[in-house]
Write an enzyme that holds these catalytic residues in place. Structure first.
Site, PDB file in Angstrom:
ATOM      1  N   GLY A  42      25.587  -2.319 -21.300  1.00  0.00           N
ATOM      2  CA  GLY A  42      24.877  -2.891 -20.161  1.00  0.00           C
ATOM      3  C   GLY A  42      25.173  -4.355 -19.940  1.00  0.00           C
ATOM      4  CG  ASN A  59      28.291  -1.386 -13.124  1.00  0.00           C
ATOM      5  OD1 ASN A  59      27.707  -0.322 -12.965  1.00  0.00           O
ATOM      6  ND2 ASN A  59      29.566  -1.457 -13.453  1.00  0.00           N
ATOM      7  CG  LEU A  60      22.781  -0.610  -9.181  1.00  0.00           C
ATOM      8  CD1 LEU A  60      22.185   0.085  -7.977  1.00  0.00           C
ATOM      9  CD2 LEU A  60      21.867  -1.726  -9.671  1.00  0.00           C
ATOM     10  CB  ALA A  61      26.440   3.372 -13.302  1.00  0.00           C
ATOM     11  CG  HIS A 106      31.828  -7.925 -20.582  1.00  0.00           C
ATOM     12  ND1 HIS A 106      30.959  -8.428 -19.648  1.00  0.00           N
ATOM     13  CD2 HIS A 106      32.223  -6.710 -20.104  1.00  0.00           C
ATOM     14  CE1 HIS A 106      30.819  -7.566 -18.667  1.00  0.00           C
ATOM     15  NE2 HIS A 106      31.575  -6.522 -18.911  1.00  0.00           N
ATOM     16  NE  ARG A 107      36.083  -6.323 -16.812  1.00  0.00           N
ATOM     17  CZ  ARG A 107      36.719  -5.419 -16.062  1.00  0.00           C
ATOM     18  NH1 ARG A 107      36.137  -4.922 -14.990  1.00  0.00           N
ATOM     19  NH2 ARG A 107      37.944  -5.022 -16.368  1.00  0.00           N
ATOM     20  CD  GLU A 151      35.040  -9.869 -10.796  1.00  0.00           C
ATOM     21  OE1 GLU A 151      34.931  -8.725 -11.263  1.00  0.00           O
ATOM     22  OE2 GLU A 151      34.764 -10.897 -11.455  1.00  0.00           O
ATOM     23  CG  HIS A 162      34.317  -4.986  -8.285  1.00  0.00           C
ATOM     24  ND1 HIS A 162      34.337  -4.360  -9.519  1.00  0.00           N
ATOM     25  CD2 HIS A 162      34.410  -6.313  -8.550  1.00  0.00           C
ATOM     26  CE1 HIS A 162      34.437  -5.258 -10.477  1.00  0.00           C
ATOM     27  NE2 HIS A 162      34.476  -6.453  -9.911  1.00  0.00           N
ATOM     28  CG  ASP A 179      36.776  -0.943  -6.337  1.00  0.00           C
ATOM     29  OD1 ASP A 179      35.575  -1.164  -6.578  1.00  0.00           O
ATOM     30  OD2 ASP A 179      37.649  -0.894  -7.222  1.00  0.00           O
ATOM     31  CB  CYS A 238      36.924   1.554 -11.713  1.00  0.00           C
ATOM     32  SG  CYS A 238      35.609   1.013 -10.607  1.00  0.00           S
TER      33      CYS A 238
END
Length: 444
Positions: free
Chosen positions: A21, A26-28, A138-139, A175, A246, A248, A366
Site C-alpha cells: 500500500g 492508487n485505490l486498489a 519507492h518508485r 511518470e 495515471h 492510462d 501498466c
C-alpha cells in the site's frame, strides 16, 4: 512509407512482489494493503500475458526486475553491518524506508520511460527518457537501474538514445509512458505524441491525491527527444480526485484511434482539436465513453482503459486486451461488447489474467512499455531479451525455483529473502545475457 512495428517490453515481476500500500491515490493498492501476495503466480501471470502478445504476432521483450531489497539505498541512510543486519535494523527503526526498498514496483514498465520513435525524433533515433517517478519514494529508486535495462535491450547508440532521467525534483516529476499516447496513420509514419500532465509545477495543487506528472516534465521530454507532433493536455482534476493516478487508467490509443473516458482530460474538446491540428496525413478517431455508460469508479475498478490496444498482423481493426476484471464488471463488459459490435475501429476484445498485478492497481497496460521499431531497429535489439517459446519455458522454470508462493508484508523483513532474490537475479542475468555487474550486488 517506412515499415515499422510496435513492440512491447514488459517488466518481469520480481521476487518481492507484495501488497504494502505504498502508492497514495492508487485505490486498489490501498484496498489490498497488508494482504498476502503470491509472487510465483504474479510472475507466471505476467509471463503468460507476454506470451499471448508474442503468439499474436507482436515483438515481445522482457525487462528484468530490479534488485530488491535495495540494500545500497538503505546503507545510504546510515544503516551498517551485514546486508541482513541492514535490513533488520531498517525494519525496526525506519519501516517506511524498508518497505520502499523492498517494493517490486519496477514490474510496471509503463512507468519505465517515455519513448519517441525514430519517425518523430529530430535526429532519427529512438529516444528513451527513464521516468524519475519523483512523487513516490519507492518508485523514485528505479530510474538508474531502468536506464541500465534499456541500454541492455537497446545497445546501439547509433539507433537508440537512452537518456538519464529528468532531474529528480518536484518541478520535473515524470511518470513515463503511462501519461503518453502516440497516434499515427501507420507505425512508421510521423505521429502525434500526446503528453498528459496533471499539474503545473509553479501553481498550487489542492487535490486529495497527488497529480504526479508536471507540465514542465512533459515539455522537457518533448524538447529533449526533438519530438514532432507534440500535444500537451491536462489530465482531468476530477479523474485524479477519483483515483486516476495515471492517465492510462482512463485513456489508451493505437494508430489513429484514441479510446478514453469522458473524464480523461480537463478540456476534452480542446484536446481533440489540438490532436486534429497536429495530425499529419490522417484523421484521428476518438472513441469516448460517457460517465453515464461507465461511471469513473467502474472505469477504475475494471481497468477497461488500462488495457492494451494493439494492431495485429493481418487484421484491419484493433484488438483490445483487457484484464479479466473488465469482463467481471457488468458495465465495463457491456461497453467492451458494444465496441466490437459497432463496426468501429476496435474489432475484438480478449481477456488476460493479471490478478496479482491488478490487486496492486496495475493492469495489462501498466506492465508494458511500447516501443515503435523499424526492421533495422528491431534487428539491433538484444535477442536474448526477446520472448520466445523457449525463453518463456526457461523463465517459468526459473520462477518456479526461486519465487515464493506466499509473501506477507511482514515476510519482507526475512533476511533469507535477500539471498533468494539475489540468487534469482544472478541466474536471470545469464538467461537474458545482461552482462557482468548488471546488478549492484554483482559488483561487490
Amino acid at each position: 512509407m517506412t515499415s515499422a512495428v510496435e513492440a512491447n517490453a514488459d517488466g518481469l515481476i520480481g521476487p518481492t512482489h507484495s501488497y504494502a500500500g505504498l502508492s497514495p491515490g492508487n485505490l486498489a493498492a490501498s484496498l489490498n494493503a497488508g494482504q498476502a501476495s503470491n509472487p510465483r503466480a504474479a510472475v507466471l501471470q505476467g509471463l503468460d500475458k507476454m506470451k499471448r502478445l508474442a503468439d499474436l504476432g507482436l515483438p515481445q521483450f522482457v525487462l528484468p526486475p530490479h534488485e530488491r531489497p535495495d540494500i545500497p539505498f538503505l546503507r545510504g541512510l546510515g544503516f551498517g553491518g551485514s546486508d541482513a543486519a541492514v535490513l533488520e535494523r531498517t525494519w525496526k527503526e525506519a519501516p517506511t524506508f524498508a518497505a520502499a526498498a523492498c517494493s517490486a514496483s519496477p514490474m510496471w514498465a509503463a512507468n519505465a520511460a517515455t519513448v519517441t520513435p525514430s519517425a518523430d525524433s529530430a535526429d532519427g533515433r529512438v529516444h528513451f527518457t527513464p521516468a524519475n517517478l519523483h512523487t513516490n519514494l519507492h518508485r523514485s529508486l528505479e530510474h538508474a537501474q531502468t536506464k541500465r535495462a534499456l541500454e541492455a535491450l537497446f545497445p546501439d547508440p547509433g539507433r537508440f538514445a537512452v537518456h538519464d532521467a529528468l532531474w529528480p525534483v518536484a518541478h520535473l516529476a515524470d511518470e513515463g509512458a503511462a501519461n503518453h499516447v502516440r497516434l499515427c496513420a501507420g507505425h512508421g509514419e510521423p505521429g502525434v505524441n500526446l503528453l498528459v500532465w496533471g499539474r503545473d509545477a509553479f501553481e498550487a495543487w489542492d487535490g486529495p491525491w497527488p497529480a504526479r506528472q508536471t507540465r514542465q516534465a512533459s515539455e522537457a521530454i518533448a524538447r529533449r527527444h526533438g519530438a514532432s507532433g507534440a500535444v500537451l493536455a491536462q489530465q482531468s482534476r476530477a479523474a485524479i480526485a477519483g483515483g486516476t493516478f495515471h492517465n492510462d487508467v482512463v485513456c489508451v490509443g493505437a494508430l489513429d484511434t484514441l479510446f478514453h473516458h469522458a473524464l480523461a482530460f480537463e478540456d476534452t474538446a480542446g484536446t481533440h482539436a489540438a490532436i486534429r491540428t497536429a495530425a499529419n496525413g490522417f484523421e484521428p478517431i476518438f472513441v469516448e465513453v460517457s460517465e453515464a455508460d461507465l461511471p469513473l469508479a467502474d472505469a477504475i475498478s475494471s481497468y477497461l482503459f488500462n488495457s492494451m490496444l494493439v494492431s495485429l498482423p493481418g487484421e484491419s481493426r484493433l484488438t483490445l486486451i483487457c484484464p479479466t476484471e473488465t469482463r467481471d464488471n457488468a458495465r465495463a463488459h457491456a461497453v467492451a461488447q458494444r465496441l466490437v459490435g459497432s463496426n468501429g475501429p476496435i474489432g475484438r476484445v480478449e481477456y488476460v489474467d493479471v490478478r496479482q498485478s491488478m490487486r496492486n492497481g496495475g493492469g495489462p497496460a501498466c506492465l508494458r512499455l511500447r516501443v515503435v521499431l523499424t526492421g533495422d531497429e528491431l534487428a539491433a535489439t538484444n535477442p536474448a531479451m526477446r520472448l520466445t517459446e523457449d525463453l518463456h519455458a526457461r523463465l517459468a522454470a526459473w520462477a518456479g525455483r526461486w519465487y515464493r508462493e506466499t509473501l506477507a508484508p511482514a515476510d519482507l523483513a526475512d533476511p533469507a529473502l535477500i539471498d533468494e532474490s539475489r540468487g534469482a537475479l544472478d541466474e536471470l542475468t545469464a538467461l537474458l545475457e545482461l552482462g557482468g555487474g548488471f546488478y549492484p550486488f554483482q559488483r561487490t
